[in-house]
Design an enzyme around this catalytic site. Structure first.
Site, short mmCIF file in Angstrom:
data_model
loop_
_atom_site.label_atom_id
_atom_site.label_comp_id
_atom_site.label_asym_id
_atom_site.label_seq_id
_atom_site.Cartn_x
_atom_site.Cartn_y
_atom_site.Cartn_z
N LYS A 56 0.83 -1.21 0.00
CA LYS A 56 0.00 0.00 0.00
C LYS A 56 0.86 1.26 0.00
O LYS A 56 0.51 2.27 -0.59
CB LYS A 56 -0.95 0.01 1.20
CG LYS A 56 -2.31 -0.56 0.89
CD LYS A 56 -2.43 -2.06 0.83
CE LYS A 56 -2.40 -2.73 -0.48
NZ LYS A 56 -2.49 -4.20 -0.40
N GLY A 120 9.29 -21.91 15.70
CA GLY A 120 8.50 -22.58 16.73
C GLY A 120 8.14 -23.98 16.24
O GLY A 120 7.63 -24.13 15.13
N ALA A 185 -3.43 -12.83 -12.87
CA ALA A 185 -4.13 -11.54 -12.80
C ALA A 185 -4.99 -11.49 -11.55
O ALA A 185 -6.17 -11.14 -11.59
CB ALA A 185 -5.00 -11.36 -14.04
N HIS A 447 -23.23 15.78 2.82
CA HIS A 447 -23.11 16.22 1.44
C HIS A 447 -22.05 17.30 1.34
O HIS A 447 -22.04 18.20 2.18
CB HIS A 447 -24.45 16.77 0.95
CG HIS A 447 -24.37 17.35 -0.43
ND1 HIS A 447 -24.28 16.56 -1.55
CD2 HIS A 447 -24.31 18.64 -0.86
CE1 HIS A 447 -24.20 17.32 -2.63
NE2 HIS A 447 -24.21 18.60 -2.24
P1 FAD Z 1 1.34 -14.31 8.19
O1 FAD Z 1 1.15 -12.85 8.10
O2 FAD Z 1 1.91 -15.01 7.01
O3 FAD Z 1 2.27 -14.54 9.47
C1 FAD Z 1 2.77 -15.77 9.80
C2 FAD Z 1 4.06 -15.56 10.56
O4 FAD Z 1 4.47 -16.80 11.12
C3 FAD Z 1 5.21 -15.09 9.69
O5 FAD Z 1 5.94 -14.09 10.35
C4 FAD Z 1 6.07 -16.34 9.53
O6 FAD Z 1 7.43 -16.07 9.27
C5 FAD Z 1 5.86 -16.99 10.88
N1 FAD Z 1 6.11 -18.44 10.94
C6 FAD Z 1 5.74 -19.38 10.04
N2 FAD Z 1 6.08 -20.61 10.51
C7 FAD Z 1 6.68 -20.41 11.71
C8 FAD Z 1 7.24 -21.28 12.69
N3 FAD Z 1 7.20 -22.60 12.55
N4 FAD Z 1 7.79 -20.72 13.78
C9 FAD Z 1 7.79 -19.38 13.97
N5 FAD Z 1 7.26 -18.52 13.09
C10 FAD Z 1 6.70 -19.03 11.99
N6 FAD Z 1 -4.38 -8.85 3.19
C11 FAD Z 1 -5.24 -7.85 3.45
O7 FAD Z 1 -6.18 -8.04 4.21
N7 FAD Z 1 -5.07 -6.62 2.89
C12 FAD Z 1 -4.06 -6.35 2.04
O8 FAD Z 1 -3.95 -5.23 1.55
C13 FAD Z 1 -3.15 -7.39 1.74
N8 FAD Z 1 -2.12 -7.15 0.91
C14 FAD Z 1 -1.23 -8.17 0.66
C15 FAD Z 1 -0.19 -7.90 -0.22
C16 FAD Z 1 0.73 -8.89 -0.51
C17 FAD Z 1 1.85 -8.59 -1.47
C18 FAD Z 1 0.61 -10.16 0.12
C19 FAD Z 1 1.63 -11.23 -0.14
C20 FAD Z 1 -0.42 -10.43 1.00
C21 FAD Z 1 -1.36 -9.43 1.27
N9 FAD Z 1 -2.44 -9.64 2.11
C22 FAD Z 1 -3.34 -8.65 2.36
C23 FAD Z 1 -2.65 -10.95 2.78
C24 FAD Z 1 -2.15 -10.89 4.22
O9 FAD Z 1 -0.80 -10.52 4.22
C25 FAD Z 1 -2.34 -12.25 4.89
O10 FAD Z 1 -3.67 -12.67 4.75
C26 FAD Z 1 -2.00 -12.15 6.37
O11 FAD Z 1 -0.68 -11.73 6.55
C27 FAD Z 1 -2.21 -13.50 7.05
O12 FAD Z 1 -1.87 -13.39 8.40
P2 FAD Z 1 -1.36 -14.65 9.23
O13 FAD Z 1 -1.10 -14.13 10.61
O14 FAD Z 1 -2.27 -15.78 9.07
O15 FAD Z 1 0.01 -15.09 8.55
P1 NAI Z 2 -4.84 -14.67 -6.28
O1 NAI Z 2 -5.45 -15.94 -5.87
O2 NAI Z 2 -5.52 -13.39 -5.97
O3 NAI Z 2 -4.61 -14.68 -7.85
C1 NAI Z 2 -3.83 -15.65 -8.49
C2 NAI Z 2 -4.18 -15.65 -9.98
O4 NAI Z 2 -3.23 -16.45 -10.64
C3 NAI Z 2 -5.56 -16.25 -10.24
O5 NAI Z 2 -6.29 -15.39 -11.08
C4 NAI Z 2 -5.23 -17.58 -10.91
O6 NAI Z 2 -6.19 -17.99 -11.83
C5 NAI Z 2 -3.91 -17.25 -11.59
N1 NAI Z 2 -3.08 -18.42 -11.88
C6 NAI Z 2 -2.88 -19.51 -11.11
N2 NAI Z 2 -2.01 -20.35 -11.72
C7 NAI Z 2 -1.65 -19.77 -12.89
C8 NAI Z 2 -0.77 -20.14 -13.95
N3 NAI Z 2 -0.08 -21.26 -13.91
N4 NAI Z 2 -0.65 -19.29 -15.00
C9 NAI Z 2 -1.34 -18.13 -15.05
N5 NAI Z 2 -2.18 -17.72 -14.06
C10 NAI Z 2 -2.33 -18.53 -13.00
O7 NAI Z 2 -3.36 -14.72 -5.68
P2 NAI Z 2 -2.23 -13.61 -5.52
O8 NAI Z 2 -2.48 -12.44 -6.42
O9 NAI Z 2 -0.97 -14.35 -5.62
O10 NAI Z 2 -2.44 -13.13 -4.04
C11 NAI Z 2 -2.47 -14.09 -2.99
C12 NAI Z 2 -3.43 -13.71 -1.94
O11 NAI Z 2 -2.90 -12.68 -1.12
C13 NAI Z 2 -4.75 -13.13 -2.44
O12 NAI Z 2 -5.66 -14.13 -2.84
C14 NAI Z 2 -5.23 -12.43 -1.22
O13 NAI Z 2 -5.81 -13.36 -0.36
C15 NAI Z 2 -3.95 -11.89 -0.63
N6 NAI Z 2 -3.77 -10.50 -1.05
C16 NAI Z 2 -4.70 -9.59 -0.64
C17 NAI Z 2 -4.59 -8.28 -1.03
C18 NAI Z 2 -5.65 -7.33 -0.62
O14 NAI Z 2 -6.44 -7.67 0.24
N7 NAI Z 2 -5.70 -6.13 -1.19
C19 NAI Z 2 -3.46 -7.79 -1.83
C20 NAI Z 2 -2.56 -8.86 -2.22
C21 NAI Z 2 -2.72 -10.14 -1.81
#
Ligand code: FAD
Ligand code: NAI
Length: 468
Positions: A56, A120, A185, A447
């Protein structure tokens, strides 16, 4: 051996929130997390370190750049020679991450949560507790919450490394690539594709499915695709990737599209094809923790795994992989452990995609409601008829309200347009309380605000919209 009431494995939004709520409820609590940035422990998991927050921050920087470079002139503001300092932009992003990850460490101290930095691992059950190897130290806990999150799904044809990056790498490109390929996408594809396009990259998105954002309401995904294509994102659907080669200078990708084999070359390639549960190193099989066929930890309605006093939440249990879903599960599981009625309403989890225009929705799409056999009526209002959106200079998109035709109860709200990431909260609150379209339509909205578009869409359900 140190003993805790609650030990959380994983310090992401699921884990750290569970730890804080457990401590608030009076449990002696510890959390073990293995995430590091620049060699230092960094709480907050994927979300704070390499997910929600840094993406973000870059979306904001790149949007400001695009606004100054291309859109300011419309407001009579003439700017010449705007340029982007990528290193400074990345530095700002890192300082935002530092503030928030440091904030979690502060909250741990404030709540007297013992923090272990490292892996862990579930070791064994002894008496009525769990022995866990917490970063090399054996500790005992009465209750253990697994919140180990997820990691990027790999495409065997395109292993990460060099010019092929996953989310972390895509947030750290040291220069704007001239050409950027994105496989997938989905949410990451369009958010991070947008960042680098705004800064000047020519972005090609290769998607396996025949359509765009197929879980969103069809009207929203159609409008969003039209806007993104207008911006220059080059989408290809129904492609089958057959070969990926990184020469060190360029990545060449060969794919089948429309029965033909096509090759394209990119400076960088983002692979964003979804995420998989992360249980590596957890010791799941050693203690007999049951996973499903896709590797998610199996739980019941109360986050209980197949083993006593062992719970799991967040991305590692599947469902919406969203930070707020993980956080709310963190609160719920701690409350359930305390004998309270912790609960998450999975019917109203907001989804937000932080592109421009933004996309946001909660509840059922029109099609999903019809598929459930419900009698549906809808109201839709365009931002082009909203005074505030016109004032902003961003009248793209609309708000759509889906309601039950028999009861008028709002079943879903779908938006594409300016600031809808914030507007969706009102719709979520209304749905949480089982509100009707008329309730929303008869609520006074300030508004001129963007929120009037939501009010008007709700009024549209009863054919009462005033401004269209
Ligand atoms: P995680 O955030 O993955 O945390 C798990 C933690 O556990 C990590 O620090 C990991 O290193 C640690 N861990 C794993 N195994 C072990 C172990 N055995 N011992 C100790 N530590 C361990 N979600 C949104 O809602 N809004 C967004 O805008 C958004 N943007 C995203 C953008 C990107 C690029 C990505 C990749 C994800 C995004 N997400 C977003 C998804 C969001 O990040 C995840 O849904 C969220 O972080 C999940 O939280 P969690 O606590 O389950 O796991
Ligand atoms: P995604 O599930 O959103 O999208 C993956 C896309 O890849 C799908 O459209 C799928 O059909 C396509 N795909 C899968 N295999 C493929 C292949 N072999 N060739 C071409 N296309 C293929 O997953 P993404 O974008 O990796 O994000 C992971 C997750 O992280 C999201 O689903 C979401 O839960 C979380 N996230 C949330 C955000 C938010 O809340 N704003 C921002 C970024 C991530």
């Amino acid at each position: 051996m140190d003993t805790y009431d609650v030990l959380v494995i994983g310090g992401g939004p699921g884990g750290y929130v569970a730890a804080i709520r457990a401590a608030q409820l009076g449990f002696s609590t510890a959390c073990v997390d293995d995430f590091t940035r620049d060699g230092k422990p960094s709480l907050g998991g994927t979300c704070l370190n390499v997910g929600c927050i840094p993406s973000k921050a870059l979306l904001d920087s790149s949007e400001k750049f695009e606004m100054i470079s291309h859109d300011a002139a419309e407001h009579g503001i003439n700017v010449q020679g705007a340029s982007i300092d990528v290193a400074k932009m990345l530095g700002r992003k890192s300082s935002v991450v530092d503030k928030l990850t440091g904030g979690v460490a502060f909250l741990f101290k404030k709540n007297k949560i013992k923090s272990f930095s490292g892996l862990g691992k579930l070791v064994r059950r002894e008496d009525d507790g769990w022995i866990v190897d917490a970063a090399g130290t054996e500790v005992k806990a009465k209750h253990v919450i697994v919140a180990t999150g997820s990691s990027p799904r790999r495409l065997p044809l395109a292993p990460f490394g060099g010019n092929i990056v996953e989310n972390s790498g895509a947030l750290e490109l040291s220069a704007v690539p001239k050409t950027l390929g994105v496989i997938g996408a989905g949410v990451i594809g369009v958010e991070l594709g947008s960042v680098w396009r705004r800064l000047g990259a020519q972005v090609t998105v290769l998607e396996a499915l025949p359509g765009f954002l197929m879980t969103a309401d069809a009207a929203v995904s159609k409008e969003a695709l039209k806007q993104f294509q207008k911006q220059g994102l080059d989408f290809h659907f129904s492609v089958n990737i057959t070969k990926v080669e990184d020469s060190g200078k360029k990545v060449s990708v060969t794919y089948e599209e429309g029965g033909k084999s096509v090759s394209a070359e990119f400076d960088k390639l983002i692979v964003s094809i979804g995420r998989v549960p992360h249980t590596e190193g957890l010791g799941a099989s050693d203690v007999g923790l049951e996973l499903d066929e896709r590797g998610f930890v199996k739980i019941d309605d109360h986050y209980r795994t197949n083993l006593p006093n062992l719970y799991a939440i967040g991305d590692v249990v599947g469902g919406a992989m969203l930070a707020h879903k993980a956080e709310d599960e963190g609160v719920a599981v701690a409350e359930l452990i305390a004998g309270q009625a912790g609960h998450v309403n999975y019917d109203v989890i907001p989804w937000v995609i932080y592109t421009s225009p933004e996309i946001a929705w909660a509840g059922l799409t029109e099609q999903a409601a019809k598929d459930k056999g419900l009698n549906v009526k809808t109201g839709q209002f365009p931002f082009s008829a909203n005074g505030r959106a016109l004032g902003h200079g961003d009248p793209r998109g609309f708000v759509k309200v889906v309601a039950d035709a028999d009861t008028d109860r709002v079943l879903g709200v779908h938006m594409v347009g300016p600031n809808v990431s914030e507007l969706i909260a009102e719709a979520v609150t209304l749905m949480e309380f089982g509100g009707s379209a008329e309730d929303l339509g008869r609520t006074v909205h300030a508004h001129p605000t963007l929120s009037e578009a939501l009010k008007e869409a709700a009024m549209g359900v009863g054919k009462m919209a005033i401004h269209m």
